[in-house]
Write a protein that holds these residues in place. Sequence first.
Motif, PDB file in Angstrom:
ATOM      1  N   LEU A   1      18.583  -4.511   2.959  1.00  0.00           N
ATOM      2  CA  LEU A   1      19.117  -4.520   4.317  1.00  0.00           C
ATOM      3  C   LEU A   1      18.590  -3.293   5.040  1.00  0.00           C
ATOM      4  N   ILE A   2      18.090  -3.498   6.247  1.00  0.00           N
ATOM      5  CA  ILE A   2      17.678  -2.383   7.091  1.00  0.00           C
ATOM      6  C   ILE A   2      18.664  -2.295   8.247  1.00  0.00           C
ATOM      7  N   THR A   3      19.191  -1.085   8.461  1.00  0.00           N
ATOM      8  CA  THR A   3      20.105  -0.847   9.579  1.00  0.00           C
ATOM      9  C   THR A   3      19.582   0.297  10.434  1.00  0.00           C
ATOM     10  N   GLN A   4      20.030   0.304  11.673  1.00  0.00           N
ATOM     11  CA  GLN A   4      19.755   1.422  12.565  1.00  0.00           C
ATOM     12  C   GLN A   4      21.020   1.689  13.372  1.00  0.00           C
ATOM     13  N   GLU A   5      21.511   2.904  13.281  1.00  0.00           N
ATOM     14  CA  GLU A   5      22.745   3.303  13.968  1.00  0.00           C
ATOM     15  C   GLU A   5      23.893   2.334  13.675  1.00  0.00           C
ATOM     16  N   GLY A   6      23.992   1.920  12.412  1.00  0.00           N
ATOM     17  CA  GLY A   6      25.083   1.053  11.987  1.00  0.00           C
ATOM     18  C   GLY A   6      24.895  -0.432  12.285  1.00  0.00           C
ATOM     19  N   ARG A   7      23.792  -0.803  12.925  1.00  0.00           N
ATOM     20  CA  ARG A   7      23.533  -2.211  13.261  1.00  0.00           C
ATOM     21  C   ARG A   7      22.554  -2.804  12.257  1.00  0.00           C
ATOM     22  N   ALA A   8      22.823  -4.005  11.798  1.00  0.00           N
ATOM     23  CA  ALA A   8      21.889  -4.704  10.919  1.00  0.00           C
ATOM     24  C   ALA A   8      20.658  -5.113  11.721  1.00  0.00           C
ATOM     25  N   VAL A   9      19.497  -4.868  11.154  1.00  0.00           N
ATOM     26  CA  VAL A   9      18.236  -5.188  11.806  1.00  0.00           C
ATOM     27  C   VAL A   9      17.462  -6.238  11.013  1.00  0.00           C
ATOM     28  N   VAL A  10      17.392  -6.060   9.693  1.00  0.00           N
ATOM     29  CA  VAL A  10      16.625  -6.960   8.828  1.00  0.00           C
ATOM     30  C   VAL A  10      17.385  -7.190   7.530  1.00  0.00           C
ATOM     31  N   PHE A  11      17.362  -8.439   7.066  1.00  0.00           N
ATOM     32  CA  PHE A  11      17.787  -8.750   5.702  1.00  0.00           C
ATOM     33  C   PHE A  11      16.587  -9.390   5.024  1.00  0.00           C
ATOM     34  N   ALA A  12      16.259  -8.915   3.825  1.00  0.00           N
ATOM     35  CA  ALA A  12      15.119  -9.466   3.087  1.00  0.00           C
ATOM     36  C   ALA A  12      15.508  -9.697   1.636  1.00  0.00           C
ATOM     37  N   ARG A  13      14.903 -10.727   1.074  1.00  0.00           N
ATOM     38  CA  ARG A  13      15.106 -11.032  -0.342  1.00  0.00           C
ATOM     39  C   ARG A  13      13.716 -11.204  -0.957  1.00  0.00           C
ATOM     40  N   SER A  14      13.447 -10.424  -2.003  1.00  0.00           N
ATOM     41  CA  SER A  14      12.153 -10.474  -2.684  1.00  0.00           C
ATOM     42  C   SER A  14      12.365 -10.838  -4.147  1.00  0.00           C
ATOM     43  N   VAL A  15      11.433 -11.596  -4.691  1.00  0.00           N
ATOM     44  CA  VAL A  15      11.443 -11.896  -6.119  1.00  0.00           C
ATOM     45  C   VAL A  15      10.231 -11.212  -6.730  1.00  0.00           C
ATOM     46  N   MET A  16      10.499 -10.368  -7.703  1.00  0.00           N
ATOM     47  CA  MET A  16       9.463  -9.632  -8.421  1.00  0.00           C
ATOM     48  C   MET A  16       9.290 -10.242  -9.806  1.00  0.00           C
ATOM     49  N   VAL A  17       8.046 -10.396 -10.242  1.00  0.00           N
ATOM     50  CA  VAL A  17       7.750 -10.957 -11.557  1.00  0.00           C
ATOM     51  C   VAL A  17       6.938  -9.941 -12.348  1.00  0.00           C
ATOM     52  N   CYS A  18       7.379  -9.667 -13.571  1.00  0.00           N
ATOM     53  CA  CYS A  18       6.595  -8.828 -14.475  1.00  0.00           C
ATOM     54  C   CYS A  18       5.472  -9.693 -15.031  1.00  0.00           C
ATOM     55  N   THR A  19       4.287  -9.105 -15.171  1.00  0.00           N
ATOM     56  CA  THR A  19       3.134  -9.858 -15.665  1.00  0.00           C
ATOM     57  C   THR A  19       2.372  -9.050 -16.710  1.00  0.00           C
ATOM     58  N   LYS A  20       1.689  -9.774 -17.559  1.00  0.00           N
ATOM     59  CA  LYS A  20       0.765  -9.158 -18.519  1.00  0.00           C
ATOM     60  C   LYS A  20      -0.317 -10.185 -18.808  1.00  0.00           C
ATOM     61  N   ASP A  21      -1.538  -9.764 -18.703  1.00  0.00           N
ATOM     62  CA  ASP A  21      -2.682 -10.647 -18.901  1.00  0.00           C
ATOM     63  C   ASP A  21      -2.605 -11.878 -17.999  1.00  0.00           C
ATOM     64  N   GLY A  22      -2.123 -11.679 -16.783  1.00  0.00           N
ATOM     65  CA  GLY A  22      -2.080 -12.756 -15.802  1.00  0.00           C
ATOM     66  C   GLY A  22      -0.970 -13.774 -16.002  1.00  0.00           C
ATOM     67  N   LYS A  23      -0.034 -13.486 -16.892  1.00  0.00           N
ATOM     68  CA  LYS A  23       1.073 -14.413 -17.169  1.00  0.00           C
ATOM     69  C   LYS A  23       2.402 -13.683 -17.052  1.00  0.00           C
ATOM     70  N   PRO A  24       3.485 -14.416 -16.773  1.00  0.00           N
ATOM     71  CA  PRO A  24       4.807 -13.770 -16.739  1.00  0.00           C
ATOM     72  C   PRO A  24       5.103 -13.070 -18.064  1.00  0.00           C
ATOM     73  N   HIS A  25       5.768 -11.924 -17.959  1.00  0.00           N
ATOM     74  CA  HIS A  25       6.080 -11.105 -19.126  1.00  0.00           C
ATOM     75  C   HIS A  25       7.542 -10.685 -19.041  1.00  0.00           C
ATOM     76  N   LEU A  26       8.183 -10.516 -20.181  1.00  0.00           N
ATOM     77  CA  LEU A  26       9.585 -10.111 -20.196  1.00  0.00           C
ATOM     78  C   LEU A  26       9.806  -8.799 -19.442  1.00  0.00           C
ATOM     79  N   ILE A  27      10.875  -8.765 -18.666  1.00  0.00           N
ATOM     80  CA  ILE A  27      11.243  -7.532 -17.985  1.00  0.00           C
ATOM     81  C   ILE A  27      11.629  -6.504 -19.043  1.00  0.00           C
ATOM     82  N   PRO A  28      11.092  -5.301 -18.957  1.00  0.00           N
ATOM     83  CA  PRO A  28      11.417  -4.282 -19.956  1.00  0.00           C
ATOM     84  C   PRO A  28      12.924  -3.989 -20.008  1.00  0.00           C
TER      85      PRO A  28
END
Length: 144
Positions: free
Chosen positions: A102-129
Amino acid sequence: MAKPDQALLDPARYPFDTEVDVRFSDMDVNRHVNNVSLSNFVEEGRVRFHRASGYHAAIAGVGSMVASVAIEYVGQAFYPGTLHLHAGASHVGRTSYTLELLITQEGRAVVFARSVMVCTKDGKPHLIPDAFRDAVAAEWGVRS
């Protein structure tokens, strides 16, 4: 993504908070911060969260990629000013995790974002440490 639930726009729900100054170059002809600049602040928040949460250190030797980013512009930000970047992991899976920001400015909401991060190894999904999984569970209140 549909308009975010009001609960997601409450800075108190996020365990991480940092601030950044808006630059003059972030402003557009309408005299507010341009949406492209706001997406850069989403990225900055994600990177700062990764350092603070231990994700950056935990994935040494393992890659990481952004699989998805959804951004909702819920208000305007202005120059000059300071933006608060609030973030937290909302879900940790086997090979990926979801970050809400969440990004706010002076107490007002400006942006809400949701990101999905994937761990990878050798170009394939890898277990999160386990180091990141444990840190998120202990310090950030998220369970796998």
